[in-house]
Design a protein around this motif. Structure first.
Motif, PDB file in Angstrom:
ATOM      1  N   LEU A   1     -27.015 -34.871 -15.550  1.00 53.60           N
ATOM      2  CA  LEU A   1     -25.799 -34.601 -14.783  1.00 53.60           C
ATOM      3  C   LEU A   1     -24.754 -33.889 -15.633  1.00 53.60           C
ATOM      4  O   LEU A   1     -24.144 -32.909 -15.200  1.00 53.60           O
ATOM      5  CB  LEU A   1     -25.200 -35.912 -14.258  1.00 53.60           C
TER       6      LEU A   1
ATOM      7  N   THR B   1     -30.787 -39.592 -16.610  1.00 53.05           N
ATOM      8  CA  THR B   1     -30.159 -39.001 -15.428  1.00 53.05           C
ATOM      9  C   THR B   1     -28.730 -38.584 -15.733  1.00 53.05           C
ATOM     10  O   THR B   1     -28.274 -37.505 -15.315  1.00 53.05           O
ATOM     11  CB  THR B   1     -30.171 -40.009 -14.263  1.00 53.05           C
ATOM     12  N   TYR B   2     -28.040 -39.423 -16.450  1.00 49.45           N
ATOM     13  CA  TYR B   2     -26.659 -39.146 -16.860  1.00 49.45           C
ATOM     14  C   TYR B   2     -26.592 -37.877 -17.714  1.00 49.45           C
ATOM     15  O   TYR B   2     -25.746 -37.005 -17.491  1.00 49.45           O
ATOM     16  CB  TYR B   2     -26.140 -40.357 -17.620  1.00 49.45           C
TER      17      TYR B   2
ATOM     18  N   THR C   1     -23.478 -41.591  -7.480  1.00 47.02           N
ATOM     19  CA  THR C   1     -24.595 -41.742  -8.405  1.00 47.02           C
ATOM     20  C   THR C   1     -24.593 -43.151  -8.975  1.00 47.02           C
ATOM     21  O   THR C   1     -23.641 -43.551  -9.654  1.00 47.02           O
ATOM     22  CB  THR C   1     -24.495 -40.725  -9.561  1.00 47.02           C
TER      23      THR C   1
ATOM     24  N   SER D   1     -31.821 -44.220 -16.493  1.00 50.45           N
ATOM     25  CA  SER D   1     -30.488 -43.925 -15.963  1.00 50.45           C
ATOM     26  C   SER D   1     -29.692 -43.086 -16.955  1.00 50.45           C
ATOM     27  O   SER D   1     -28.921 -42.204 -16.557  1.00 50.45           O
ATOM     28  CB  SER D   1     -29.736 -45.222 -15.651  1.00 50.45           C
TER      29      SER D   1
ATOM     30  N   THR E   1     -26.969 -34.038  -8.103  1.00 53.95           N
ATOM     31  CA  THR E   1     -25.719 -34.461  -7.470  1.00 53.95           C
ATOM     32  C   THR E   1     -24.655 -33.373  -7.588  1.00 53.95           C
ATOM     33  O   THR E   1     -24.426 -32.850  -8.680  1.00 53.95           O
ATOM     34  CB  THR E   1     -25.192 -35.748  -8.144  1.00 53.95           C
TER      35      THR E   1
END
Length: 226
Positions: A201, A197-198, A185, A194, A2
């Motif tokens: 990021l 993923t965080y 997101t 999740s 992202t």
């Protein structure tokens, strides 16, 4: 990956700003912790407005003393700030009882202590993602969700400093909402995937600015307050 939202890039490119302190009500916490004089004594040493640095110092000090419940409550005082329901919600966590009954229920010292201590061991030895999975697995504490157990994981792992590279970043509803609206997101806080993923990021966004995961998380939180 992202793309980095412009407003966050602006904050990360500026000089880091210390997060503001949170007010809290000593009377309200003393009331809910009426049967825990040792924990109330710990809170008696906290300033009227608590920032991350003060909370971290107290949490780590209590963990060194093997006073896990006291350390956890300090983290929750910082986490809930001046919200009126914080002390009662923490009472639920400590007793496993919800509502008015929790005030009279006995604190589950052995059970809660073992799970919270286990989280400290996992986050320090195996990292943030493993500790997140632990807290939703065998380390699960009733009424303690990801928004607040990541606060516990943060303070337990911030051994090398408030902005330590190996500290577990907090993922609460305000951060989740900002990631949805500003970055598109969509995270599921009840899923370890999740959280991974965080973490990815935060690494990707903070890397070009020399910022740690925790510093990026704090920057996002400050944007939600603004």
């Amino acid at each position: 990956m992202t793309p980095l939202p412009r407003e966050l890039a602006t904050v990360l490119d500026a000089e880091p700003v210390e997060q503001r302190a949170f007010d809290w009500s000593r009377l309200a916490w003393d009331n809910q912790l009426h049967d825990l004089p040792d924990v109330r004594a710990v809170l008696g040493e906290l300033p009227r407005a608590v920032n991350r640095a003060a909370a971290r110092e107290a949490v780590l000090r209590e963990l060194e003393r093997d006073q896990v419940i006291g350390a956890f409550v300090v983290a929750m005082v910082w986490g809930y700030g001046n919200t009126g329901y914080g002390p009662s919600r923490v009472r639920w966590m400590l007793t496993g009882s919800k509502g008015a009954a929790s005030y009279r229920a006995a604190v589950l010292r052995d059970e809660v202590t073992a799970k919270l201590r286990g989280a400290v061991d996992v986050v320090r030895e195996d990292g943030a993602a493993s500790a997140y999975a632990y807290m939703y697995g065998k380390g699960r504490v009733a009424y303690l969700g990801g928004a607040f157990f990541t606060k516990w994981l943060y303070f337990a792992s911030a051994v090398d400093g408030v902005d330590a590279a190996n500290a577990a970043p907090i993922l609460d509803q305000r951060v989740v909402a900002w990631l949805t609206s500003a970055a598109g997101t969509h995270l599921r806080p009840d899923r370890t995937a999740s959280y991974r993923t965080y973490l990815d990021l935060l690494d990707a966004w903070g890397g070009p600015f020399g910022r740690t995961r925790v510093q990026v998380e704090q920057a996002i939180f400050e944007l939600t307050r603004a």
